[in-house]
Design an enzyme around this catalytic site. Structure first.
Site, PDB file in Angstrom:
ATOM      1  N   GLN A   1      -4.389  -5.149   7.187  1.00 29.58           N
ATOM      2  CA  GLN A   1      -5.364  -6.101   6.649  1.00 29.58           C
ATOM      3  C   GLN A   1      -5.303  -7.449   7.358  1.00 29.58           C
ATOM      4  O   GLN A   1      -6.061  -8.360   6.998  1.00 29.58           O
ATOM      5  CB  GLN A   1      -5.144  -6.282   5.136  1.00 29.58           C
ATOM      6  CG  GLN A   1      -5.361  -5.011   4.322  1.00 29.58           C
ATOM      7  CD  GLN A   1      -6.824  -4.589   4.230  1.00 29.58           C
ATOM      8  OE1 GLN A   1      -7.733  -5.369   4.513  1.00 29.58           O
ATOM      9  NE2 GLN A   1      -7.052  -3.340   3.839  1.00 29.58           N
TER      10      GLN A   1
ATOM     11  N   CYS B   1      -4.716   2.474  -3.603  1.00 31.91           N
ATOM     12  CA  CYS B   1      -3.444   2.940  -3.031  1.00 31.91           C
ATOM     13  C   CYS B   1      -2.319   1.950  -3.259  1.00 31.91           C
ATOM     14  O   CYS B   1      -1.440   1.778  -2.395  1.00 31.91           O
ATOM     15  CB  CYS B   1      -3.583   3.242  -1.546  1.00 31.91           C
ATOM     16  SG  CYS B   1      -4.728   4.580  -1.215  1.00 31.91           S
TER      17      CYS B   1
ATOM     18  N   ASP C   1       3.196  -4.019   8.209  1.00 29.49           N
ATOM     19  CA  ASP C   1       1.928  -3.347   7.951  1.00 29.49           C
ATOM     20  C   ASP C   1       0.816  -4.374   8.192  1.00 29.49           C
ATOM     21  O   ASP C   1       0.590  -5.263   7.375  1.00 29.49           O
ATOM     22  CB  ASP C   1       1.899  -2.829   6.510  1.00 29.49           C
ATOM     23  CG  ASP C   1       0.571  -2.160   6.169  1.00 29.49           C
ATOM     24  OD1 ASP C   1      -0.390  -2.272   6.958  1.00 29.49           O
ATOM     25  OD2 ASP C   1       0.491  -1.531   5.094  1.00 29.49           O
TER      26      ASP C   1
ATOM     27  N   HIS D   1       0.879  -1.171   0.000  1.00 27.16           N
ATOM     28  CA  HIS D   1       0.000   0.000   0.000  1.00 27.16           C
ATOM     29  C   HIS D   1       0.922   1.228   0.000  1.00 27.16           C
ATOM     30  O   HIS D   1       2.002   1.197   0.580  1.00 27.16           O
ATOM     31  CB  HIS D   1      -0.830  -0.054   1.283  1.00 27.16           C
ATOM     32  CG  HIS D   1      -1.917   0.972   1.401  1.00 27.16           C
ATOM     33  ND1 HIS D   1      -1.665   2.277   1.735  1.00 27.16           N
ATOM     34  CD2 HIS D   1      -3.260   0.888   1.252  1.00 27.16           C
ATOM     35  CE1 HIS D   1      -2.809   2.951   1.794  1.00 27.16           C
ATOM     36  NE2 HIS D   1      -3.799   2.132   1.499  1.00 27.16           N
TER      37      HIS D   1
ATOM     38  N   LYS E   1     -10.591  -0.053  10.358  1.00 28.76           N
ATOM     39  CA  LYS E   1     -10.758  -1.283   9.574  1.00 28.76           C
ATOM     40  C   LYS E   1     -11.121  -2.466  10.459  1.00 28.76           C
ATOM     41  O   LYS E   1     -11.322  -3.575   9.967  1.00 28.76           O
ATOM     42  CB  LYS E   1      -9.468  -1.602   8.816  1.00 28.76           C
ATOM     43  CG  LYS E   1      -9.139  -0.595   7.713  1.00 28.76           C
ATOM     44  CD  LYS E   1      -7.985  -1.097   6.855  1.00 28.76           C
ATOM     45  CE  LYS E   1      -7.270   0.018   6.149  1.00 28.76           C
ATOM     46  NZ  LYS E   1      -7.859   0.372   4.853  1.00 28.76           N
TER      47      LYS E   1
HETATM   48  C1  LIG Z   1      -2.382  -2.729   3.640  1.00 28.03           C
HETATM   49  C2  LIG Z   1      -2.725  -1.335   4.081  1.00 28.03           C
HETATM   50  N1  LIG Z   1      -1.755  -0.543   4.579  1.00 28.03           N
HETATM   51  C3  LIG Z   1      -1.998   0.704   4.994  1.00 28.03           C
HETATM   52  C4  LIG Z   1      -3.258   1.244   4.916  1.00 28.03           C
HETATM   53  C5  LIG Z   1      -3.452   2.637   5.382  1.00 28.03           C
HETATM   54  O1  LIG Z   1      -4.317   2.683   6.471  1.00 28.03           O
HETATM   55  P1  LIG Z   1      -4.939   4.076   6.890  1.00 28.03           P
HETATM   56  O2  LIG Z   1      -5.518   4.688   5.662  1.00 28.03           O
HETATM   57  O3  LIG Z   1      -5.964   3.743   7.889  1.00 28.03           O
HETATM   58  O4  LIG Z   1      -3.815   4.897   7.433  1.00 28.03           O
HETATM   59  C6  LIG Z   1      -4.307   0.454   4.391  1.00 28.03           C
HETATM   60  C7  LIG Z   1      -5.680   0.955   4.239  1.00 28.03           C
HETATM   61  O5  LIG Z   1      -5.979   1.979   3.667  1.00 28.03           O
HETATM   62  C8  LIG Z   1      -4.023  -0.857   3.974  1.00 28.03           C
HETATM   63  O6  LIG Z   1      -4.987  -1.632   3.471  1.00 28.03           O
END
Ligand SMILES: Cc1ncc(COP(=O)(O)O)c(C=O)c1O
Ligand SMILES: Cc1ncc(COP(=O)(O)O)c(C=O)c1O
Lengths: 416, 155, 416, 155
Positions: free
Chosen positions: C211, C372, C208, C131, C234
């Site tokens: 998910q 993203c 990270d 991401h 999430k």
């Molecule tokens: C794998 C992953 N990493 C990072 C993020 C970023 O999370 P957030 O937008 O809540 O900061 C997300 C979701 O948007 C994600 O799915």
């Protein structure tokens, strides 16, 4: 009207032990009207979704709620919605500016960011009455760039000592960061004079508006500041949300600090390009429900009228100050005429912690400690003080209950 | 099928999204005369368009573009290209302004078909806030490129 | 049980135009059970105050709510409460690590931060399926320090291609940052293998977990990662809250990025000293109501059981994958066996935006775009895809409604 | 006045907060024998204490401190100093552990007055989470300083 709107705040009806609650700690955080609480419920029950990136109906509704928050805020403080960037609190907003300049000083942001670059020949000016949030980030920037950190001292009466203004803020000054209203003294600073001096030397002005925006009419465009910061939670809004306001041209050339999703245009494995403000500073999933709730709060404030709120609180301030003056052994910190309903004081012979504890036992909630302003307390020769701070939902009775309890503090602790 | 969907995906739009008038190789440096170029990206979805304008001697504008995007954005570029072949520069600027206004009307405006031609078919898009940017992508590129073409003429 | 708990989520009963809602966009953000929504109401109606610094009763109750959130999270993901630092989202958490290392590389944090310093001889390793939140901050760190950015490629079947692992992650590698589960492909990565390689070369591991934590049992201590990040929103929690989890010793020597109130011990006009984690990373007023609400969410998840949630979603994933395979002209991105209920795909001849719009008209909410993850999409030769993602409140009917609508997409747009 | 307040501010505590046993100039480098020093700050309120321990030949510990803080923190330092004059090192470590446990009991434990002496008066503090740190500030300093004193002895 102010007696009626008290009913909008359900927490004010709760009890502390056997006592009614007189909440005089709004300088730390404000209570929320039911409509703001309801917005949360409504948002999560009816239109919760990730914003911007969605084609589906919920996402569109969530995006609407999110973007209309910007509009509400720009109606409140001036400028256009694109000048309103969401942060998690005012502290983040101030850091985004200081750290953005740090990054500019280290070559980020290309040519257009060059104007934000600082070096050993430059100076940063703050004041002695700053909240740590508007002091520590500038210390860090000074440390990182070699720039000199200077400050405007505070007089005994709790005002900025401007006698050396023109030598403190001089040709070397790149940033002049100061608070609009002191969170300890309640003093309202003469922003226009300070901005005028900054303009003379070409310094950027960063305004900490945490204690002004909730309590008085403020227009950043009229004040002609470059950046400003405040928090939703002190202005009837929820926790978890702050505002960075800036001149668009400056926001768009300031390097972003937090990077990631939703603030980029094109990303390859090697390299990314960033969007303009406000998205530029809004990496990742944003506090959307909080924005929706804050929009409700801002509309509530606008409906009451910030001029009326200001007058109402000024009256309460007078009651507090007059009352405290009658109680032996109390020293009020600062004595500015131009002020909001915030009064900090030292009780001779009783530590602030004990003062606060006693007041709490009478249902009066005040703050004790250094209020995130250690240097200012040191200036007055104390490490901690007790602070009573008002908001639109307070009334004269709150002040009187506070004063009655305060009068008993020294007797209780056996001090005369 | 909801009526909103039918309003959004008018047959005209679906047709344009497939036929794609003006969707052809760019001339780039080989172009002669007054021309301009613009590259626009929709960061929310990654859709993009490269668009070239050339001021022709007859007062109309040749538009060439390549792009990758949804039916709304592709159809919009196609309609734009078609309109340009028959309109003067002044007309196109007028159309652009009217189209922009229409897109931000949230369904409250009625399109002037006389002026907008096939672009009037995008009226339904204005009720879908998330799709407005799709419809406008090529127009933003067009305005930018046209501006450059006019500037190069002045020099 | 899963059919019953659907009733806990009021938004699932709302309608999209004339259709019932099938929410298959939990990969972007999850919906909230009523108990989480109620926690907001209860917090703001009964115990809202600024935490930590207050002696009064409300402040004590607020502090309790705030600190018990840390306990709930550490029970969920392992470790002790002090290892849980609140951020505004996962993106901030990842940035705090990358920017902390940036600051360490520029002399901040003294000797103990030296281990985080990077230079031109060092490398940072990520993967091609990251991401943007776990890619862009590392690009920035590479740019700032001169370190080299490398990445593990992705195979056609959507898994990490580990054939060159030992040459990509080598003695120069100071940081290895990767996602536990891909937000596009649904692939669960072999964390233990990756961590083992990082340990061989002495690299810090940043996970990270955005998910994974919401969808399966995860224990950061067992996984032996150094830092991990995820978002409350999430995982049934509110917007405006994320978690940075780290090994205490590392957290306490990583220079903080955001500075200000509540994270310092002593401040003079010139200089400040910082507290240990978690406060070290919690400058300014924190998302307190959000923490209280997230504690409720975490307890809800624990009660249902993440192992059962994982099994439930795996079943839904099978229904989705089997169903999609029956529809002509659909190409699923990736085909990992080890996966969660996330399925991204390309519809031949119809752009993802149009696919999403059509599904929405049938009440099916999915995400469209690059999610993203632009580099990953480029890897599969597309700029955008459509993604259906499940959560505990989804059922087979949601999947079937989605499949029925998807089957109509190409006919609707006249593609055969 | 609520009973909780009376429990919190026992007369013993108010007395100690004024009399302040052990509150005297530190010897610092002039100290002879095995000694240790600790400086503790309560960052939430800025309260601080500087505390010095010296292992005496009779097996007890001399405690000297200066500090600035609320009645709870000052009384606690005073009580600690008083206890130290009559207790062995082992006893004091035992008292410290029991006091620590008592403070974190949220009012559920009953204090062993035999062992804790005047420190038993702090039982009510454990019901005020915001004040526990005040009561413990000097004890944290004491443990740290004692540890150093013992280490210096071993060398
Ligand atoms: C794998 C992953 N990493 C990072 C993020 C970023 O999370 P957030 O937008 O809540 O900061 C997300 C979701 O948007 C994600 O799915
Ligand atoms: C004057 C002033 N500046 C900055 C802040 C920091 O605001 P926040 O804690 O919401 O980031 C506060 C309040 O705490 C304040 O009163």
């Amino acid at each position: 009207m102010f007696s009626r709107l008290r009913n909008d705040f359900p927490i004010l009806d709760t009890r502390v032990g056997e006592s009614a609650l007189s909440y005089l700690d709004s300088g730390a955080t404000s209570q929320k009207p039911q409509c703001v609480i309801d917005t949360f419920t409504e948002y999560f029950q009816q239109r919760n979704a990730a914003v911007h990136r969605g084609a589906h109906t919920l996402a569109v509704m969530a995006t609407d709620a999110f973007e209309s928050g910007r509009e509400a805020v720009s109606n409140l403080v001036g400028g256009v919605p694109e000048q309103v960037c969401w942060t998690k609190n005012a502290t983040e907003a101030l850091n985004v500016v200081a750290l953005g300049m740090d990054r500019a000083s280290h070559g980020f942001g290309g040519e257009s960011a060059g104007r934000f670059a600082l070096g050993p020949d430059d100076s940063i000016v703050v004041t002695e009455m700053e909240h740590h949030a508007n002091l520590v980030p500038w210390q860090q920037l000074a440390q990182s760039t070699g720039a000199q950190l200077r400050w405007i001292p505070v007089t005994d009466s709790g005002e900025l000592d401007l006698s050396d203004l023109s030598s403190i803020v001089d040709e070397t000054t790149k940033v002049f960061a100061f608070t609009h209203v002191s969170n300890v003294l309640g003093t309202i600073n003469p922003v226009k004079i300070l901005v005028a001096r900054a303009r003379e030397v070409g310094a950027f002005v960063v305004l900490d508006a945490c204690q002004s925006v909730p309590h008085m009419p403020v227009n950043f465009v009229d004040l002609d500041v470059d950046f400003a910061a405040f928090s939703a939670h002190k202005a009837l809004g929820p926790t978890g949300l702050g505002v960075l306001w800036g001149k668009s041209e400056l926001l768009n050339s300031l390097p972003p600090v937090l990077t990631g999703g939703s603030m980029i245009t094109t990303v390859t494995m090697d390299k990314s390009e960033f969007m303009d403000a406000p998205q530029r500073f809004e990496a990742g999933t944003q506090p959307v429900a909080e924005v929706a709730a804050f929009a409700t709060a801002v509309n509530y404030l606008a409906e009451v009228g910030l001029d009326r709120i200001f007058d109402h609180e000024r009256e309460l301030a007078r009651v507090l100050l007059d009352g405290v003056a009658q109680i032996p052994g109390i020293r009020v910190l600062g004595a500015a005429k131009d002020r909001i309903g915030t009064v900090a004081f030292d009780v001779e012979g009783v530590h602030a912690h004990d003062v606060g504890q006693y007041l709490d036992s009478q249902g009066v909630a005040v703050r004790v400690g250094h209020h995130c302003a250690q240097p200012l307390h040191r200036r007055y020769g104390v490490t901690a003080s007790t602070r009573a701070s008002t908001y639109l939902y307070n009334n004269v009775e709150d002040c009187e209950r506070f004063l009655a309890a305060l009068a008993e503090v020294r007797p209780f602790f056996g001090v005369q | 099928m909801s009526t909103q969907m039918q309003q959004l995906y008018q047959q005209v739009i679906l047709d344009h999204s497939r036929s794609r008038i003006g969707n052809q190789a760019l001339l780039r440096d080989d172009a002669t005369g007054a021309h301009g170029f613009s590259h626009q990206v929709n960061p929310t979805c990654g859709d993009e368009i490269e668009l070239e304008t050339e001021l022709l001697d007859d007062g109309t504008i040749a538009v060439r573009w390549t792009g990758d995007g949804c039916s709304i954005s592709m159809a919009s570029a196609s309609v734009l290209s078609e309109l340009a072949t028959e309109a003067s520069v002044a007309d196109m600027l007028d159309i652009e302004a009217k189209f922009h206004e229409l897109m931000h009307s949230r369904g409250t405006l009625e399109a002037d078909e006389e002026i907008l031609g096939d672009a009037a078919a995008f009226t339904g898009v204005s009720k879908f806030p998330a799709r407005i940017k799709c419809a406008l992508l090529s127009w933003v590129a067009f305005k930018d490129a046209l501006n450059q073409a006019q500037t190069s003429l002045e020099e």
